[in-house]
Design an enzyme around this catalytic site. Structure first.
Site, PDB file in Angstrom:
ATOM      1  N   GLU A  38     -41.157  49.419 -49.114  1.00  0.00           N
ATOM      2  CA  GLU A  38     -41.988  48.212 -49.153  1.00  0.00           C
ATOM      3  C   GLU A  38     -43.404  48.624 -48.786  1.00  0.00           C
ATOM      4  OE1 GLU A  38     -42.914  44.904 -45.727  1.00  0.00           O
ATOM      5  OE2 GLU A  38     -40.836  45.535 -46.001  1.00  0.00           O
ATOM      6  N   THR A  67     -45.571  41.772 -46.497  1.00  0.00           N
ATOM      7  CA  THR A  67     -46.614  40.909 -45.943  1.00  0.00           C
ATOM      8  C   THR A  67     -47.167  39.981 -47.028  1.00  0.00           C
ATOM      9  OG1 THR A  67     -47.205  42.875 -44.631  1.00  0.00           O
ATOM     10  CG2 THR A  67     -48.443  40.883 -44.205  1.00  0.00           C
ATOM     11  N   LYS A 122     -35.053  38.572 -43.310  1.00  0.00           N
ATOM     12  CA  LYS A 122     -35.711  39.615 -42.533  1.00  0.00           C
ATOM     13  C   LYS A 122     -35.817  39.107 -41.098  1.00  0.00           C
ATOM     14  CE  LYS A 122     -40.346  41.538 -41.916  1.00  0.00           C
ATOM     15  NZ  LYS A 122     -41.707  41.638 -42.494  1.00  0.00           N
TER      16      LYS A 122
END
Length: 204
Positions: A38, A67, A122
């Site tokens: 990521e 993000t 997450k």
């Protein structure tokens, strides 16, 4: 995208201050067998990093954007070649067709993330409650795939996986300063150690 099938059940989180170093970090990790990454959008020219890494690694690489906070982030990530998105928290009505790992911490947020169609929740920051908190959440949410992120090192990764996490997200304990121009040989050493530490846990 089956997170339980990620090599070493590990998602590497690449966040740095140097665009070219971030690209090299993603490619080096892939060479070392940690092929799911990521790229945080806080990295300079993160979309360019994703685009170049996608060209180098090919269409089947597990390469996502992290993000992600807005619809514009999601759209630009998809255009750059991201195959999934990761948010630090709940982003209401995020407009995307890509699989999303949605950040959550509280039970109410877990419910909201699952209702939003999260591929996985997450659990962030996982260090806030640690292993005991993951175990507590899994009692009312046994079917929710949790991916702990935040303060995850090899020891806690093994414990989280043993407690039922589908995978773990790891940043600085694996990446170090590589994505900011640090030593790639040191990154290779950390990757080799990570593989060694996680191999037995993944096999169980």
């Amino acid at each position: 995208m089956d997170l339980s099938q990620l090599p070493y059940r590990t998602l590497a989180i690449v966040r740095g201050t140097d665009r070219d170093a971030a690209v090299r970090t993603v490619l080096t990790l892939a060479e070392e067998g940690i092929t799911a990454a990521e790229v945080s959008l806080t990295t300079p020219d993160a979309f360019g990093v994703i685009e170049q890494a996608r060209r180098e690694l090919g269409p089947d690489a597990v390469l996502g954007a992290g993000t992600v906070l807005t619809d514009a982030d999601a759209a630009r990530s998809a255009d750059a070649g991201a195959s999934f998105l990761v948010t630090p928290g709940l982003v209401p009505d995020l407009a995307t067709e890509l699989p999303c790992l949605i950040g959550a911490l509280t039970p109410s947020e877990v419910i909201a993330a699952t209702r939003a169609g999260a591929l996985a929740v997450k659990l962030f920051p996982a260090s806030h409650g640690g292993l005991g908190y993951l175990k507590a959440l899994r009692d009312p949410f046994p079917q929710v795939p949790f991916l702990p992120v935040g303060g995850v090192d090899a020891a806690t990764a093994r414990a989280y996986l043993a407690a039922g996490a589908v995978a773990v997200g790891v940043g600085s304990p694996l990446i170090g300063d590589a994505a900011s121009g640090g030593d790639l040989w040191a990154l290779r050493d950390r990757a080799a150690q990570w593989r060694h530490e996680l191999a037995e846990a993944v096999a169980e």
